[in-house]
Scaffold this motif. Structure first.
Motif, mmCIF file in Angstrom:
data_model
loop_
_atom_site.group_PDB
_atom_site.id
_atom_site.type_symbol
_atom_site.label_atom_id
_atom_site.label_comp_id
_atom_site.label_asym_id
_atom_site.label_seq_id
_atom_site.Cartn_x
_atom_site.Cartn_y
_atom_site.Cartn_z
ATOM 1 N N SER A 1 10.868 3.895 9.794
ATOM 2 C CA SER A 1 9.445 4.248 9.850
ATOM 3 C C SER A 1 8.566 3.044 9.574
ATOM 4 O O SER A 1 9.008 2.030 9.015
ATOM 5 C CB SER A 1 9.129 5.348 8.832
ATOM 6 O OG SER A 1 9.194 4.840 7.513
ATOM 7 N N TYR B 1 6.395 3.066 7.360
ATOM 8 C CA TYR B 1 6.383 2.977 5.902
ATOM 9 C C TYR B 1 7.539 2.122 5.389
ATOM 10 O O TYR B 1 7.344 1.284 4.507
ATOM 11 C CB TYR B 1 6.432 4.366 5.263
ATOM 12 C CG TYR B 1 6.416 4.297 3.754
ATOM 13 C CD1 TYR B 1 5.216 4.088 3.080
ATOM 14 C CD2 TYR B 1 7.584 4.390 3.012
ATOM 15 C CE1 TYR B 1 5.188 3.991 1.697
ATOM 16 C CE2 TYR B 1 7.565 4.298 1.632
ATOM 17 C CZ TYR B 1 6.367 4.099 0.982
ATOM 18 O OH TYR B 1 6.351 3.988 -0.384
ATOM 19 N N ASP B 2 8.734 2.310 5.950
ATOM 20 C CA ASP B 2 9.891 1.503 5.551
ATOM 21 C C ASP B 2 9.578 0.012 5.709
ATOM 22 O O ASP B 2 9.873 -0.793 4.822
ATOM 23 C CB ASP B 2 11.123 1.834 6.400
ATOM 24 C CG ASP B 2 11.625 3.252 6.234
ATOM 25 O OD1 ASP B 2 11.430 3.840 5.152
ATOM 26 O OD2 ASP B 2 12.212 3.772 7.201
ATOM 27 N N ALA C 1 6.463 -1.097 3.381
ATOM 28 C CA ALA C 1 6.820 -1.076 1.961
ATOM 29 C C ALA C 1 7.706 -2.261 1.596
ATOM 30 O O ALA C 1 7.687 -2.732 0.461
ATOM 31 C CB ALA C 1 7.516 0.235 1.607
ATOM 32 N N LEU D 1 1.260 -2.125 -1.332
ATOM 33 C CA LEU D 1 1.475 -0.745 -0.915
ATOM 34 C C LEU D 1 2.066 0.077 -2.049
ATOM 35 O O LEU D 1 1.807 1.272 -2.159
ATOM 36 C CB LEU D 1 2.422 -0.735 0.290
ATOM 37 C CG LEU D 1 2.360 0.427 1.243
ATOM 38 C CD1 LEU D 1 1.010 0.487 1.927
ATOM 39 C CD2 LEU D 1 3.450 0.307 2.284
ATOM 40 N N ASP E 1 -2.957 7.859 -1.776
ATOM 41 C CA ASP E 1 -1.643 7.209 -1.679
ATOM 42 C C ASP E 1 -0.628 8.101 -0.988
ATOM 43 O O ASP E 1 0.146 7.643 -0.139
ATOM 44 C CB ASP E 1 -1.134 6.827 -3.071
ATOM 45 C CG ASP E 1 -1.901 5.675 -3.703
ATOM 46 O OD1 ASP E 1 -2.629 4.966 -2.981
ATOM 47 O OD2 ASP E 1 -1.762 5.498 -4.927
ATOM 48 N N LYS F 1 1.204 7.282 2.599
ATOM 49 C CA LYS F 1 2.666 7.253 2.683
ATOM 50 C C LYS F 1 3.169 8.250 3.723
ATOM 51 O O LYS F 1 4.033 7.921 4.542
ATOM 52 C CB LYS F 1 3.287 7.560 1.320
ATOM 53 C CG LYS F 1 4.786 7.508 1.345
ATOM 54 C CD LYS F 1 5.399 7.744 -0.015
ATOM 55 C CE LYS F 1 6.922 7.674 0.079
ATOM 56 N NZ LYS F 1 7.563 7.861 -1.218
ATOM 57 N N GLU F 2 2.629 9.461 3.714
ATOM 58 C CA GLU F 2 3.063 10.480 4.673
ATOM 59 C C GLU F 2 2.774 10.054 6.108
ATOM 60 O O GLU F 2 3.620 10.197 7.000
ATOM 61 C CB GLU F 2 2.374 11.817 4.374
ATOM 62 C CG GLU F 2 2.785 12.912 5.336
ATOM 63 C CD GLU F 2 2.054 14.226 5.091
ATOM 64 O OE1 GLU F 2 2.239 15.145 5.912
ATOM 65 O OE2 GLU F 2 1.306 14.345 4.104
ATOM 66 N N LEU G 1 2.379 6.967 7.348
ATOM 67 C CA LEU G 1 3.249 5.865 7.745
ATOM 68 C C LEU G 1 4.709 6.300 7.879
ATOM 69 O O LEU G 1 5.428 5.807 8.750
ATOM 70 C CB LEU G 1 3.132 4.718 6.739
ATOM 71 C CG LEU G 1 1.791 3.987 6.703
ATOM 72 C CD1 LEU G 1 1.756 2.991 5.558
ATOM 73 C CD2 LEU G 1 1.509 3.302 8.028
ATOM 74 N N ALA G 2 5.143 7.221 7.043
ATOM 75 C CA ALA G 2 6.520 7.704 7.101
ATOM 76 C C ALA G 2 6.780 8.524 8.367
ATOM 77 O O ALA G 2 7.917 8.628 8.825
ATOM 78 C CB ALA G 2 6.849 8.531 5.857
#
Length: 147
Positions: A76, A78-79, A82, A88, A115, A119-120, A122-123
């Protein structure tokens, strides 16, 4: 939230690797640098972080380079971010030690939900999704004609 150039380059480079994932051959930093117009030295820093996060594998030797460590559908945004963007994951210091109730209220009502939503979002964006969007954009661009 502000994503640094390093984060943006990381997303772009990982998308490039995802595009070449099916070929199964490693991609060199030089070829990514030339294709995306990103400094080789800068990409080396980015790939060091991505490798530490186990998102890419490095292959040594004359036929070496980098490959995704997992399928594009399992990685993702997010991965990636991050692993590159330290901010982040960073929590802000309290705004005022004299008003702890205000700090807790701001955290509960503003910062924690923000936050969580970032996160949701981007994930839920996978490398495959980005590749699909690129293909859709290319298709839309090719349908454009002028009168």
């Amino acid at each position: 939230m502000k994503i640094s150039a390093k984060g943006r380059y990381g997303l772009a480079a990982m998308t490039y690797l995802a595009r070449n994932y099916a070929a199964g051959s490693p991609v060199t930093i030089i070829s990514i640098s030339e294709k995306l117009g990103i400094s080789k030295i800068y990409l080396e820093q980015v790939f060091s972080l991505l490798k530490r996060a186990q998102l890419v594998n490095s292959i040594k030797g004359s036929q070496g380079g980098y490959q995704l460590a997992r399928e594009p559908r399992t990685i993702s945004a997010y991965d990636i971010l991050a692993s590159i963007e330290l901010s982040l994951m960073e929590k802000a210091a309290p705004a005022s030690e004299k008003m702890p109730a205000l700090d807790r209220a701001l955290a509960v009502k503003v910062f924690d939900p923000l936050d969580a939503n970032i996160k949701e979002t981007l994930a839920n964006v996978r490398l495959d999704d980005i590749l699909t969007a690129i293909d859709a954009q290319k298709e839309a661009d090719s349908l454009m004609y002028f009168i």
